[in-house]
Design a protein around this motif. Structure first.
Motif, PDB file in Angstrom:
ATOM      1  N   GLN A 143       0.825  -1.206   0.000  1.00 43.10           N
ATOM      2  CA  GLN A 143       0.000   0.000   0.000  1.00 43.10           C
ATOM      3  C   GLN A 143       0.862   1.259   0.000  1.00 43.10           C
ATOM      4  O   GLN A 143       0.545   2.235  -0.689  1.00 43.10           O
ATOM      5  N   LEU A 144       1.952   1.254   0.739  1.00 48.64           N
ATOM      6  CA  LEU A 144       2.851   2.401   0.784  1.00 48.64           C
ATOM      7  C   LEU A 144       3.481   2.652  -0.581  1.00 48.64           C
ATOM      8  O   LEU A 144       3.547   3.797  -1.043  1.00 48.64           O
ATOM      9  N   LEU A 145       3.928   1.599  -1.242  1.00 46.70           N
ATOM     10  CA  LEU A 145       4.519   1.741  -2.565  1.00 46.70           C
ATOM     11  C   LEU A 145       3.507   2.315  -3.557  1.00 46.70           C
ATOM     12  O   LEU A 145       3.822   3.218  -4.337  1.00 46.70           O
ATOM     13  N   ILE A 146       2.281   1.808  -3.526  1.00 47.37           N
ATOM     14  CA  ILE A 146       1.237   2.304  -4.419  1.00 47.37           C
ATOM     15  C   ILE A 146       0.949   3.775  -4.135  1.00 47.37           C
ATOM     16  O   ILE A 146       0.798   4.584  -5.060  1.00 47.37           O
ATOM     17  N   LEU A 147       0.906   4.152  -2.865  1.00 43.98           N
ATOM     18  CA  LEU A 147       0.676   5.545  -2.499  1.00 43.98           C
ATOM     19  C   LEU A 147       1.791   6.445  -3.029  1.00 43.98           C
ATOM     20  O   LEU A 147       1.533   7.499  -3.617  1.00 43.98           O
ATOM     21  N   VAL A 148       3.031   6.022  -2.861  1.00 38.31           N
ATOM     22  CA  VAL A 148       4.171   6.818  -3.331  1.00 38.31           C
ATOM     23  C   VAL A 148       4.123   6.970  -4.851  1.00 38.31           C
ATOM     24  O   VAL A 148       4.344   8.070  -5.381  1.00 38.31           O
ATOM     25  N   LEU A 149       3.818   5.902  -5.567  1.00 35.76           N
ATOM     26  CA  LEU A 149       3.730   5.980  -7.028  1.00 35.76           C
ATOM     27  C   LEU A 149       2.620   6.933  -7.473  1.00 35.76           C
ATOM     28  O   LEU A 149       2.783   7.693  -8.432  1.00 35.76           O
ATOM     29  N   HIS A 150       1.495   6.922  -6.776  1.00 33.98           N
ATOM     30  CA  HIS A 150       0.413   7.842  -7.105  1.00 33.98           C
ATOM     31  C   HIS A 150       0.797   9.289  -6.786  1.00 33.98           C
ATOM     32  O   HIS A 150       0.444  10.209  -7.533  1.00 33.98           O
ATOM     33  N   LEU A 151       1.507   9.500  -5.699  1.00 34.91           N
ATOM     34  CA  LEU A 151       1.948  10.852  -5.361  1.00 34.91           C
ATOM     35  C   LEU A 151       2.960  11.384  -6.376  1.00 34.91           C
ATOM     36  O   LEU A 151       2.967  12.579  -6.690  1.00 34.91           O
ATOM     37  N   TRP A 210       3.838  15.116 -10.873  1.00 35.71           N
ATOM     38  CA  TRP A 210       4.101  15.331 -12.296  1.00 35.71           C
ATOM     39  C   TRP A 210       2.964  16.130 -12.919  1.00 35.71           C
ATOM     40  O   TRP A 210       3.185  17.038 -13.725  1.00 35.71           O
ATOM     41  N   MET A 211       1.723  15.798 -12.558  1.00 30.31           N
ATOM     42  CA  MET A 211       0.567  16.541 -13.075  1.00 30.31           C
ATOM     43  C   MET A 211       0.627  18.011 -12.663  1.00 30.31           C
ATOM     44  O   MET A 211       0.388  18.906 -13.479  1.00 30.31           O
ATOM     45  N   MET A 212       0.926  18.243 -11.391  1.00 33.59           N
ATOM     46  CA  MET A 212       1.009  19.620 -10.901  1.00 33.59           C
ATOM     47  C   MET A 212       2.136  20.373 -11.619  1.00 33.59           C
ATOM     48  O   MET A 212       1.963  21.538 -11.985  1.00 33.59           O
ATOM     49  N   TYR A 213       3.264  19.730 -11.833  1.00 30.81           N
ATOM     50  CA  TYR A 213       4.371  20.349 -12.545  1.00 30.81           C
ATOM     51  C   TYR A 213       3.954  20.716 -13.966  1.00 30.81           C
ATOM     52  O   TYR A 213       4.196  21.835 -14.433  1.00 30.81           O
ATOM     53  N   ALA A 214       3.338  19.770 -14.667  1.00 28.35           N
ATOM     54  CA  ALA A 214       2.941  20.008 -16.057  1.00 28.35           C
ATOM     55  C   ALA A 214       1.889  21.124 -16.138  1.00 28.35           C
ATOM     56  O   ALA A 214       1.956  21.979 -17.027  1.00 28.35           O
ATOM     57  N   LEU A 215       0.939  21.135 -15.222  1.00 29.79           N
ATOM     58  CA  LEU A 215      -0.099  22.171 -15.253  1.00 29.79           C
ATOM     59  C   LEU A 215       0.469  23.542 -14.896  1.00 29.79           C
ATOM     60  O   LEU A 215       0.081  24.553 -15.491  1.00 29.79           O
ATOM     61  N   ASN A 216       1.378  23.601 -13.948  1.00 32.20           N
ATOM     62  CA  ASN A 216       1.955  24.880 -13.543  1.00 32.20           C
ATOM     63  C   ASN A 216       2.901  25.457 -14.593  1.00 32.20           C
ATOM     64  O   ASN A 216       3.050  26.678 -14.681  1.00 32.20           O
ATOM     65  N   ASN A 217       3.552  24.610 -15.363  1.00 32.50           N
ATOM     66  CA  ASN A 217       4.551  25.076 -16.316  1.00 32.50           C
ATOM     67  C   ASN A 217       4.125  24.949 -17.771  1.00 32.50           C
ATOM     68  O   ASN A 217       4.939  25.197 -18.662  1.00 32.50           O
ATOM     69  N   SER A 218       2.896  24.573 -18.032  1.00 32.68           N
ATOM     70  CA  SER A 218       2.485  24.354 -19.422  1.00 32.68           C
ATOM     71  C   SER A 218       2.479  25.644 -20.241  1.00 32.68           C
ATOM     72  O   SER A 218       2.602  25.595 -21.455  1.00 32.68           O
ATOM     73  N   GLY A 219       2.375  26.794 -19.586  1.00 30.64           N
ATOM     74  CA  GLY A 219       2.431  28.057 -20.321  1.00 30.64           C
ATOM     75  C   GLY A 219       3.817  28.385 -20.819  1.00 30.64           C
ATOM     76  O   GLY A 219       3.989  29.182 -21.745  1.00 30.64           O
ATOM     77  N   TYR A 275       1.802   6.400 -17.883  1.00 28.89           N
ATOM     78  CA  TYR A 275       2.195   6.083 -16.498  1.00 28.89           C
ATOM     79  C   TYR A 275       0.960   5.716 -15.676  1.00 28.89           C
ATOM     80  O   TYR A 275       0.978   4.728 -14.931  1.00 28.89           O
ATOM     81  N   GLY A 276      -0.111   6.492 -15.815  1.00 30.41           N
ATOM     82  CA  GLY A 276      -1.342   6.208 -15.069  1.00 30.41           C
ATOM     83  C   GLY A 276      -1.958   4.876 -15.463  1.00 30.41           C
ATOM     84  O   GLY A 276      -2.412   4.106 -14.608  1.00 30.41           O
ATOM     85  N   ALA A 277      -1.979   4.598 -16.757  1.00 28.22           N
ATOM     86  CA  ALA A 277      -2.544   3.329 -17.223  1.00 28.22           C
ATOM     87  C   ALA A 277      -1.728   2.145 -16.709  1.00 28.22           C
ATOM     88  O   ALA A 277      -2.298   1.137 -16.257  1.00 28.22           O
ATOM     89  N   LEU A 278      -0.408   2.263 -16.763  1.00 28.17           N
ATOM     90  CA  LEU A 278       0.437   1.187 -16.253  1.00 28.17           C
ATOM     91  C   LEU A 278       0.303   1.036 -14.742  1.00 28.17           C
ATOM     92  O   LEU A 278       0.336  -0.079 -14.213  1.00 28.17           O
ATOM     93  N   LEU A 279       0.122   2.155 -14.054  1.00 28.87           N
ATOM     94  CA  LEU A 279      -0.073   2.115 -12.608  1.00 28.87           C
ATOM     95  C   LEU A 279      -1.376   1.406 -12.245  1.00 28.87           C
ATOM     96  O   LEU A 279      -1.404   0.539 -11.367  1.00 28.87           O
ATOM     97  N   ILE A 280      -2.445   1.731 -12.946  1.00 27.98           N
ATOM     98  CA  ILE A 280      -3.730   1.072 -12.699  1.00 27.98           C
ATOM     99  C   ILE A 280      -3.642  -0.417 -13.018  1.00 27.98           C
ATOM    100  O   ILE A 280      -4.069  -1.262 -12.232  1.00 27.98           O
TER     101      ILE A 280
END
Length: 80
Positions: free
Chosen positions: A16-24, A29-38, A55-60
């Motif tokens: 569960q900890l590993l899955i949580l870390v991978l999701h975080l 990455w999402m926050m980085y891409a959204l903040n810097n996409s401009g 990455y999300g599909a492979l994670l799921i």
């Protein structure tokens, strides 16, 4: 008395900890891409979002496979 972590569920809690870390990591990455996409070109932004989708599909898929494997191991079944 059942505790949150004991010798019987340690492997499960580590999973569960590993899955949580991978999701975080994906969330960061999402926050980085959204903040810097401009600052990036459209192509670079598309590469970021394509990478996040993969990455999300492979994670799921990986989490589902891991959970199924664990369930089959615990129940002693060979397949569902």
């Amino acid at each position: 008395m059942n505790t949150l972590i004991n010798k019987h569920n340690l492997a499960y809690r580590l999973q569960q900890l590993l899955i949580l870390v991978l999701h975080l990591i994906l969330l960061k990455w999402m926050m980085y891409a959204l903040n810097n996409s401009g600052k990036y070109t459209t192509t670079e932004v598309m590469f970021h979002f394509t990478g996040m989708a993969i990455y999300g599909a492979l994670l799921i898929r990986g989490c589902a496979w891991w959970a199924k494997r664990r369930y089959l191991k615990e129940t002693g079944k060979t397949s569902l």
